[in-house]
Write an enzyme that holds these catalytic residues in place. Structure first.
Site, PDB file in Angstrom:
ATOM      1  N   GLU A 139     -16.015 -18.377  18.454  1.00 53.28           N
ATOM      2  CA  GLU A 139     -15.890 -18.565  17.012  1.00 53.28           C
ATOM      3  C   GLU A 139     -14.447 -18.336  16.599  1.00 53.28           C
ATOM      4  O   GLU A 139     -13.637 -17.851  17.389  1.00 53.28           O
ATOM      5  CB  GLU A 139     -16.855 -17.658  16.242  1.00 53.28           C
TER       6      GLU A 139
ATOM      7  N   LYS B  28     -11.232 -16.688  14.606  1.00 55.28           N
ATOM      8  CA  LYS B  28     -10.860 -15.346  14.154  1.00 55.28           C
ATOM      9  C   LYS B  28     -10.295 -15.510  12.746  1.00 55.28           C
ATOM     10  O   LYS B  28      -9.160 -15.965  12.562  1.00 55.28           O
ATOM     11  CB  LYS B  28      -9.831 -14.730  15.095  1.00 55.28           C
TER      12      LYS B  28
ATOM     13  N   ASP C 118      -8.637 -14.758   9.334  1.00 54.72           N
ATOM     14  CA  ASP C 118      -7.555 -13.833   9.012  1.00 54.72           C
ATOM     15  C   ASP C 118      -7.783 -13.264   7.617  1.00 54.72           C
ATOM     16  O   ASP C 118      -7.235 -13.737   6.632  1.00 54.72           O
ATOM     17  CB  ASP C 118      -6.219 -14.583   9.087  1.00 54.72           C
TER      18      ASP C 118
ATOM     19  N   TYR D  67     -20.986 -12.455  10.445  1.00 51.94           N
ATOM     20  CA  TYR D  67     -21.452 -12.827  11.783  1.00 51.94           C
ATOM     21  C   TYR D  67     -22.100 -11.693  12.578  1.00 51.94           C
ATOM     22  O   TYR D  67     -22.763 -11.935  13.567  1.00 51.94           O
ATOM     23  CB  TYR D  67     -20.293 -13.406  12.597  1.00 51.94           C
TER      24      TYR D  67
ATOM     25  N   LYS E 133      -5.191 -14.939  20.592  1.00 54.80           N
ATOM     26  CA  LYS E 133      -4.323 -15.218  19.444  1.00 54.80           C
ATOM     27  C   LYS E 133      -3.567 -16.516  19.646  1.00 54.80           C
ATOM     28  O   LYS E 133      -2.972 -16.728  20.696  1.00 54.80           O
ATOM     29  CB  LYS E 133      -3.303 -14.070  19.278  1.00 54.80           C
TER      30      LYS E 133
ATOM     31  N   CYS F 138      28.991  -8.024  -4.159  1.00 53.32           N
ATOM     32  CA  CYS F 138      27.687  -8.291  -4.756  1.00 53.32           C
ATOM     33  C   CYS F 138      27.686  -9.679  -5.414  1.00 53.32           C
ATOM     34  O   CYS F 138      28.588  -9.985  -6.191  1.00 53.32           O
ATOM     35  CB  CYS F 138      27.373  -7.218  -5.801  1.00 53.32           C
TER      36      CYS F 138
ATOM     37  N   CYS G 202      27.213  -8.655  -9.595  1.00 58.17           N
ATOM     38  CA  CYS G 202      28.213  -7.909 -10.374  1.00 58.17           C
ATOM     39  C   CYS G 202      29.567  -7.860  -9.682  1.00 58.17           C
ATOM     40  O   CYS G 202      30.518  -7.315 -10.221  1.00 58.17           O
ATOM     41  CB  CYS G 202      27.708  -6.498 -10.665  1.00 58.17           C
TER      42      CYS G 202
ATOM     43  N   CYS H 248      24.661  -2.844  -2.881  1.00 57.40           N
ATOM     44  CA  CYS H 248      25.591  -2.901  -4.000  1.00 57.40           C
ATOM     45  C   CYS H 248      25.559  -1.509  -4.625  1.00 57.40           C
ATOM     46  O   CYS H 248      24.504  -1.048  -5.044  1.00 57.40           O
ATOM     47  CB  CYS H 248      25.140  -3.959  -5.009  1.00 57.40           C
TER      48      CYS H 248
ATOM     49  N   CYS I 288      24.948  -2.883 -12.275  1.00 54.91           N
ATOM     50  CA  CYS I 288      24.674  -4.215 -11.707  1.00 54.91           C
ATOM     51  C   CYS I 288      23.441  -4.824 -12.388  1.00 54.91           C
ATOM     52  O   CYS I 288      22.333  -4.313 -12.252  1.00 54.91           O
ATOM     53  CB  CYS I 288      24.455  -4.101 -10.205  1.00 54.91           C
TER      54      CYS I 288
END
Ligand code: IVH
Length: 671
Positions: free
Chosen positions: A110, A112, A114, A221, A315, A409, A412, A427, A433
């Site tokens: 079957e 898997k 997620d 299941y 997997k 940055c 800023c 930063c 900022c």
């Protein structure tokens, strides 16, 4: 009792149509007819509150609120699965089963799914409890939320067993996930990373009506029948078929997704087919699960502490795409952390078009020597944000130059800094900022913090651009006339915003503390600090040493807290927020509210812990539990520390007493 009779009848009819519509996708009445019957039932029920039934079809829309999800021990452990990543490993596993089972070989294959594991308990053919996996031994009771999932039957037909436990996976289909993120994008809210996390987060929402709107689905299941044993069912395939007959949505709902095979070649065919076909599925799967079919054979094979020997997950490999990296841009987060983002020539990967990918930090870029103009390999794992995993060096342009990481940055223009032991650039302009300040306001307003409805990224940008908000404290000075001068801001939206801000004044201290955005102070730490110190005043007065007394606080957090309160800008902000009337002390009720979690549960506390044992005992009693001197059949939990004698553990195991570690115990109390 005409009414009573009709209510029962309508409930039965609606359960059946619900099953036909959602599980079988074969409705026999129109939506209008269905709605009319539901409306009739709703009306009758409102006239007869004495006949309230949490499993009525009218309850699918939710409405029930859950303050705290109760921790409940599982009837039997919820194990995980052994993983494999290659066909050779699958072959070895199948060969071993073959050897150990005297030649008998019947596997089921079957997908898997997620999603999030779930255990559903039925008594008297009614759904009585839904538990999350938790730590495998103790799960969380999320029944109120699970009742809203249309594919989960609330009542079973008469031919189903009286008592039953069924396990499976709750998933969020891609379409629902994308719909949700689309609406979050519009509201300027943070996007969810992937369907699995979103499903998990959804199941833990406090408001079941919100859960009902999210479009969760399930595949179930694993069947157990308590009293009747396995009642003539000899194996998994028969169990899944029976579950489908009782109204559950099982792997059989999808053509070709559940196969019984008797050879390794059969397994390989299934793997080969779904490795490709999975990309066309409307929900996420991350592999295939192979199981021995026969229950008797399963018992002989047994389980390790973590996983059954009779099952194996295979997997799938994550899909990659190859494309050109056009340029790298930089983003500033609320903590000032700089994240480089790769902008790519759009490339299709696993069903979506990818045009941006994350690069993590400067070290990662240097390690892989990623350059602008390179051809790169991009991977989409379980995450919605793909990542660059490598460079195709032989396609590098002749004039390519190594990347120089940003020095200033992007917002800023302050010069970036990088501490020796940190991977990220920051930063340093924390209080000046704009991106950081706006990010801080967004965090402050977010659902888990001050929960100010209607204040997302876009709204904050608007208030910022108009110069109305320069700090979180400014939110509390906003007024209707000024708001109405803004674009797209009518009375309704402005009113919502103002009432959201007003409501936030009732948010408990622990969340206010989290909302302040002190570095490293997440929800759990904020909660513990709030409970321990009781008020902002005592917390501010605490030095590093006092902070370190809490087991969740290490030197990094302690320093961050002390530094935060030493900063003038922060003190001024706190001062303003104080006069706005937020909560700065823990409420008595809050302390008392969780004091019955352990009601009627008996405990034996034994061994050495990081908290003094007497303190733990006091906690047991404070939360309604009872203390016993020694382990016996009457003990529910053994709270086991280090150096506890092995005899005690053995006895507890023999008597089926749940053994809790200190961490599990604290988790049980929500600490
Ligand atoms: S059987 C004793 N079958 O994967 C193990 N699990 O990594 C029983 N999962 O906790 C699990 N699809 O939440 C099984 N078809 C499937 C599954 C599946 C997804 C999840 C399940 C389990 C986890 C283990």
């Amino acid at each position: 009792m005409q009414e009573e009779h009709r209510i029962a009848e309508l409930r039965r009819i609606l359960h059946e149509h619900n099953h036909r519509y959602y599980v079988l996708a074969e409705p026999i009445i129109s939506d209008r007819e269905f709605d009319a019957l539901l409306a009739e039932l709703t009306l009758l029920e409102s006239a007869r509150p004495d006949l309230f039934d949490p499993n009525s079809p009218t309850q699918r829309v939710g409405g029930g609120l859950t303050d705290q999800f109760e921790k409940v021990p599982h009837s039997r452990p919820m194990l995980s699965l052994a993983n494999s990543y290659s066909r050779e490993e699958v072959e070895e596993w199948a060969d071993r089963i073959h050897r150990e089972s005297a030649g008998e070989m019947r596997f089921t294959c079957e997908l898997k799914y997620d999603g999030v594991a779930i255990a559903l308990q039925y008594e008297g053919r009614r759904l009585t409890r839904a538990l999350t996996r938790g730590d495998g031994t103790v799960g969380e009771d999320i029944t109120t939320n699970v009742r809203t999932i249309r594919t989960i039957p609330l009542a079973l037909p008469d031919h189903a067993p009286d008592r039953l436990e069924i396990r499976g996976e709750i998933i969020l289909p891609f379409a629902e996930f994308e719909k949700l993120n689309e609406s979050r994008r519009e509201k300027g809210e943070k996007l969810f990373a992937n369907p699995r996390n979103t499903a998990a987060g959804t199941l833990k929402l406090q408001d079941s009506a919100a859960v009902a709107r999210r479009g969760l689905d399930c595949f179930l299941y694993g069947v157990w029948m308590d009293d009747s044993g396995e009642a003539g069912i000899s194996g998994h395939a028969a169990g899944v078929q029976a579950a489908a007959d009782w109204g559950f949505k099982t792997p059989l709902a999808l053509v070709g997704a559940f196969e019984v095979v008797e050879t390794v070649e059969g397994v390989m065919d299934y793997l080969a087919y779904w490795d490709r076909a999975r990309n066309a599925l409307p929900f996420a799967v991350d592999g295939v699960v192979l199981k021995v079919d026969g229950y008797a054979q399963r018992r002989t094979l047994g389980s390790t502490a973590k996983a059954p020997r009779w099952a194996l997950a295979y997997k799938f490999e994550t899909e990659q795409g190859i494309t050109r990296l056009d340029h790298i841009a930089y983003q500033v987060g609320r903590t000032g952390a700089i994240t480089p983002v790769a902008h790519l020539d759009p490339v299709p990967i696993a069903g979506t078009t990818v045009s941006k990918a994350s690069l993590h930090n400067a070290d990662q870029i240097a390690l892989m020597d990623i350059r602008e103009g390179d051809t790169v390999r991009v991977e989409k794992g379980g995450e919605i944000i793909p990542k660059v995993v490598g460079v195709v060096l032989d396609q590098r342009p002749a004039d390519s130059v190594p990347l120089e990481f940003a020095t200033h940055c992007p917002d800023c223009k302050a010069q970036l800094v990088r501490a020796e032991d940190e991977a990220k650039h920051y930063c340093p302009n924390t209080s000046g900022c704009p991106e950081q300040i706006k990010g801080g306001i967004q965090h402050f307003a977010s659902r888990r913090a001050m929960n100010i409805d209607g204040l997302g990224e876009e709204g904050i940008a608007q208030l910022w651009a108009a110069g109305m908000v320069r700090d979180v404290a400014d939110l509390y000075a906003l007024e209707m006339p000024a708001l109405l001068t803004l674009d797209r801001m009518g009375e309704k939206r402005a009113g919502n915003l103002l009432s959201g801000i007003e409501d936030s004044k009732e948010i408990p201290f622990e969340r206010v503390l989290f909302a302040l955005g002190i570095r490293h102070v997440g929800e759990t730490v904020a909660k513990r600090l709030a409970r321990h110190f009781g008020s902002l005043e005592s917390l501010m007065a605490a030095g590093e040493e006092e902070l370190l007394e809490l087991d969740v606080v290490g030197p990094v957090i302690a320093e961050a807290v002390v530094m935060w309160f030493a900063d003038e800008v922060n003190l001024e902000r706190v001062q303003h927020l104080r006069s706005a009337g937020l909560q700065w002390t823990i409420l008595e009720e809050e302390e008392a509210a969780n004091s019955q979690v352990l009601a009627d549960r008996s405990f034996v506390v034994s061994g050495v812990f990081s908290i003094p044992r007497d303190e733990l005992k006091r906690m047991v009693e404070q939360h309604g539990g009872r203390l016993l001197g020694s382990v016996s059949g009457k003990t529910d939990f053994l709270l086991a520390g280090e150096k506890m004698g092995p005899a005690k553990r053995e006895k507890a195991e023999r008597l089926g007493v749940s053994i809790l570690s200190e961490a599990q115990f604290l988790a049980l109390l929500g600490l």
